[in-house]
Design an enzyme around this catalytic site. Structure first.
Site, PDB file in Angstrom:
ATOM      1  N   TYR A  85     -36.749  21.086 -29.470  1.00 10.72           N
ATOM      2  CA  TYR A  85     -38.088  20.523 -29.280  1.00 10.72           C
ATOM      3  C   TYR A  85     -38.789  20.412 -30.629  1.00 10.72           C
ATOM      4  CZ  TYR A  85     -42.574  19.536 -27.126  1.00 10.72           C
ATOM      5  OH  TYR A  85     -43.740  18.915 -26.743  1.00 10.72           O
ATOM      6  N   PHE A 137     -48.649 -10.045 -33.670  1.00 17.52           N
ATOM      7  CA  PHE A 137     -47.606  -9.915 -32.662  1.00 17.52           C
ATOM      8  C   PHE A 137     -48.320  -9.493 -31.369  1.00 17.52           C
ATOM      9  CE2 PHE A 137     -44.275  -7.739 -30.234  1.00 17.52           C
ATOM     10  CZ  PHE A 137     -43.455  -8.841 -30.070  1.00 17.52           C
ATOM     11  N   THR A 138     -47.743  -9.848 -30.222  1.00 17.96           N
ATOM     12  CA  THR A 138     -48.447  -9.638 -28.936  1.00 17.96           C
ATOM     13  C   THR A 138     -48.964  -8.207 -28.756  1.00 17.96           C
ATOM     14  OG1 THR A 138     -46.270  -9.291 -27.957  1.00 17.96           O
ATOM     15  CG2 THR A 138     -47.249 -11.473 -27.648  1.00 17.96           C
ATOM     16  N   ASP A 228     -45.804  -4.025 -41.107  1.00 19.83           N
ATOM     17  CA  ASP A 228     -44.985  -3.938 -39.895  1.00 19.83           C
ATOM     18  C   ASP A 228     -43.558  -4.289 -40.315  1.00 19.83           C
ATOM     19  OD1 ASP A 228     -43.523  -4.415 -37.582  1.00 19.83           O
ATOM     20  OD2 ASP A 228     -45.182  -5.317 -36.492  1.00 19.83           O
ATOM     21  N   LYS A 271     -35.553  -2.672 -33.281  1.00 19.88           N
ATOM     22  CA  LYS A 271     -35.205  -3.882 -34.008  1.00 19.88           C
ATOM     23  C   LYS A 271     -34.588  -3.561 -35.368  1.00 19.88           C
ATOM     24  CE  LYS A 271     -38.239  -7.399 -33.289  1.00 19.88           C
ATOM     25  NZ  LYS A 271     -38.129  -8.166 -32.056  1.00 19.88           N
ATOM     26  N   ARG A 394     -42.391 -18.206 -26.147  1.00 21.06           N
ATOM     27  CA  ARG A 394     -43.347 -17.713 -27.142  1.00 21.06           C
ATOM     28  C   ARG A 394     -44.383 -18.810 -27.344  1.00 21.06           C
ATOM     29  NH1 ARG A 394     -42.670 -12.126 -27.960  1.00 21.06           N
ATOM     30  NH2 ARG A 394     -43.818 -12.631 -26.094  1.00 21.06           N
ATOM     31  N   PHE A 460     -47.152 -12.260 -19.874  1.00 23.83           N
ATOM     32  CA  PHE A 460     -45.824 -12.870 -19.977  1.00 23.83           C
ATOM     33  C   PHE A 460     -44.712 -11.953 -19.473  1.00 23.83           C
ATOM     34  CE2 PHE A 460     -44.478 -10.448 -23.673  1.00 23.83           C
ATOM     35  CZ  PHE A 460     -45.683 -10.120 -24.282  1.00 23.83           C
TER      36      PHE A 460
HETATM   37  N1  F0G Z   1     -43.927  -5.652 -34.231  1.00 26.03           N
HETATM   38  C1  F0G Z   1     -43.074  -6.686 -34.234  1.00 26.03           C
HETATM   39  C2  F0G Z   1     -43.059  -7.626 -35.379  1.00 26.03           C
HETATM   40  C3  F0G Z   1     -42.214  -6.871 -33.149  1.00 26.03           C
HETATM   41  O1  F0G Z   1     -41.380  -7.903 -33.156  1.00 26.03           O
HETATM   42  C4  F0G Z   1     -42.252  -5.962 -32.067  1.00 26.03           C
HETATM   43  C5  F0G Z   1     -41.397  -6.131 -30.898  1.00 26.03           C
HETATM   44  C6  F0G Z   1     -43.155  -4.902 -32.117  1.00 26.03           C
HETATM   45  C7  F0G Z   1     -43.982  -4.773 -33.213  1.00 26.03           C
HETATM   46  C8  F0G Z   1     -43.254  -3.912 -30.999  1.00 26.03           C
HETATM   47  O2  F0G Z   1     -42.146  -3.096 -30.970  1.00 26.03           O
HETATM   48  O3  F0G Z   1     -41.092  -3.526 -28.719  1.00 26.03           O
HETATM   49  O4  F0G Z   1     -40.538  -1.481 -30.050  1.00 26.03           O
HETATM   50  O5  F0G Z   1     -42.738  -1.720 -28.984  1.00 26.03           O
HETATM   51  N2  F0G Z   1     -40.771  -7.177 -30.649  1.00 26.03           N
HETATM   52  C9  F0G Z   1     -39.879  -7.411 -29.517  1.00 26.03           C
HETATM   53  C10 F0G Z   1     -39.450  -8.841 -29.493  1.00 26.03           C
HETATM   54  C11 F0G Z   1     -40.439  -6.958 -28.214  1.00 26.03           C
HETATM   55  O6  F0G Z   1     -38.765  -9.209 -28.524  1.00 26.03           O
HETATM   56  O7  F0G Z   1     -39.731  -9.618 -30.403  1.00 26.03           O
HETATM   57  P1  F0G Z   1     -41.599  -2.420 -29.610  1.00 26.03           P
END
Ligand code: F0G
Length: 487
Positions: A85, A137-138, A228, A271, A394, A460
């Site tokens: 832990y 980013f979303t 990021d 990623k 997208r 989405f």
């Molecule tokens: N920042 C970027 C540039 C991303 O592409 C993503 C995720 C995140 C933050 C968030 O990371 O999913 O680990 O919480 N991108 C994925 C995509 C979901 O399909 O492009 P996460």
């Protein structure tokens, strides 16, 4: 450059064809279902490719998130994980990797990228703040707005020109950055955010030169720079290919240079290092302490951060592999192949080829479908029906509604076909090109979509839609005319 340092190997006829510099040692069976079953599957999934079952998907190009192939070294590292832990040796190995690869001393592990965004937003953003960035980013936007912040995209004029040969469409416009700071005041700007391989505008990189200029302006005003780094490997690779100064510099050095220009680096390990998890890192103890207790509150203890220690081991190995050209060049070189082939066939794709995926300009592909009927979503559904390929919308479906309930139309309507690292072969890539081209030749058959069930947040993911006419049935009929009983 040695002959095995990247996927760019010349063929004797001069053709540029990417070669896999790895061998496949474990495989997963794929299923290509008949076209009627695919129509049935997308109907059941509310014409939303997120809601498809992978049993019905042939090539899963939804995302690279958590779907990159793991290396033998990553998998074997998971076996010597130290389950604890607190104080796990696995965490210290990851901390060392972060220090050696990113050049950052302090690491806060989190369960994935958006968790890092939650922590950073809670720690630094106050209601009324604005956050300048190359593009949102979303999940980033959602977390910043949840904390009362407003995102300001200050990209250059080239960024949204989908057909372009500008190498760094992910750059920040420096004049706009200065004007933004002057207008809002540095006290309302907690940080400037740079996103590596700017996801939503087609995986487009920024240059080191641009980041240096951002750093300079930030220093002038005493503002933090947050990077990021979720797609940092690919951005680094594209810097090496496109920025003269870095042509002969190792990707490890470019990576360290990039991270050295940021005060805080966060990433989705799903990623960047082909495992799970994520992290936030910095060299400032003060910044680290501002975030540390939020990690304990939302994620888990600071030496596991909501991730299994096995994943932490794989993450650490994956970070080192990010400095290997054969690893980080694989996805961009396959994307470049697909983009160039589709471009040659006249299909509207985002150029120059970037990171993450091949991006198709749905607004031009389906120029008869109004943006209010979600052309990128319709194209994603149509491509799935005719190929079993699952891409990701997208565009406006990934956007939001304004206070009056009207759609905020997206700047660009893209269908993203992700190339998770070292997952697909060249013949599969050729299949993608063929089916996208067939659909382009038959594009007049594709119509729009409308929502039947629309979640209030990040709609989405779970939203359900239906076609505005019987266009899917007509598309299936044309498919059968051309392909007969073939799948
Ligand atoms: N920042 C970027 C540039 C991303 O592409 C993503 C995720 C995140 C933050 C968030 O990371 O999913 O680990 O919480 N991108 C994925 C995509 C979901 O399909 O492009 P996460």
């Amino acid at each position: 450059m040695t002959d095995s340092s990247s996927t760019e190997i010349k063929f004797s006829n001069g053709q540029k064809i990417p070669v896999e510099l790895h061998k496949v040692r474990m495989v997963q069976k794929l299923y290509l279902k008949p076209v009627e079953e695919r129509l049935d599957a997308i109907e059941k999934g509310g014409y939303n490719t997120f809601l498809l079952d992978t049993r019905n998907v042939f090539l899963d190009m939804l995302t690279d998130s958590g779907t990159n192939a793991m290396s033998d070294n990553q998998v074997s590292s998971m076996l010597h994980a130290d389950d604890a832990y607190a104080g796990s040796q696995s965490f210290y190995r990851m901390e060392t990797a972060v220090r050696e690869v990113f050049g950052k001393k302090y690491l806060l592990p989190v369960h994935q990228g958006r968790a890092a965004e939650n922590i950073i937003s809670q720690a630094f953003i106050r209601p009324g703040d604005v956050i300048p960035m190359n593009y949102h980013f979303t999940t980033t936007k959602a977390h910043m707005e949840l904390n009362g912040g407003e995102i300001l995209e200050i990209f250059t004029d080239e960024a949204l020109k989908l057909k372009s040969d500008f190498p760094f469409k992910g750059n920040i416009d420096i004049d706009k950055l200065k004007a933004t700071i002057e207008k809002h005041g540095k006290e309302h700007i907690p940080f400037v955010r740079m996103e590596a391989s700017t996801n939503l505008i087609g995986g487009q990189p920024f240059s080191i030169q641009n980041m240096r200029e951002v750093r300079k302006v930030a220093d002038q005003y005493g503002i933090l720079v947050v990077l990021d780094a979720s797609l940092i490997g690919e951005n680094v690779w594209l810097v090496k290919k496109r920025e003269e100064e870095f042509r002969n510099v190792s990707v490890g050095e470019i990576l360290a240079t990039m991270c050295g220009l940021a005060d805080i680096v966060y990433f989705s390990s799903r990623k960047v290092s082909s495992s799970r998890g994520g992290g936030i890192c910095t060299n400032s103890k003060e910044l680290y302490l501002k975030m540390r207790d939020l990690v304990v509150l939302f994620e888990g203890f600071t030496t596991y951060g909501g991730i299994s220690v096995r994943e932490i081991e794989a993450m650490a190995v994956g970070l080192y592999e990010t400095t290997d050209e054969t690893v980080i060049s694989q996805s961009p070189s396959f994307i470049e192949y697909a983009v160039n082939e589709l471009d040659r066939l006249g299909v509207p794709v985002v150029t120059p080829a970037g990171a993450l995926g091949c991006h198709i300009n749905a607004m031009e592909f389906l120029d008869h479908v109004p943006q209010s009927e979600y052309p990128a979503g319709a194209l994603a559904a149509a491509l799935y029906i005719v190929s079993g390929i699952r891409g990701m919308e997208r565009g406006t479906i990934s956007s939001v509604r304004d206070a009056d309930g009207n759609d905020v139309l997206a700047d660009v309507e893209l269908l993203r076909l992700a190339f998770p690292r070292r997952v697909f072969t060249l013949s599969q890539t050729m299949f993608v090109v063929d089916r996208v081209n067939w659909l382009y030749q038959n594009r007049e058959l594709v119509g729009g979509l409308e929502f039947t069930d629309e979640p209030a947040v990040l709609r989405f993911f779970n939203g359900r839609l239906k076609p505005t006419s019987d266009w899917p049935q007509k598309l299936v009929a044309r498919f059968k005319q051309d392909f007969g009983e073939s799948l």
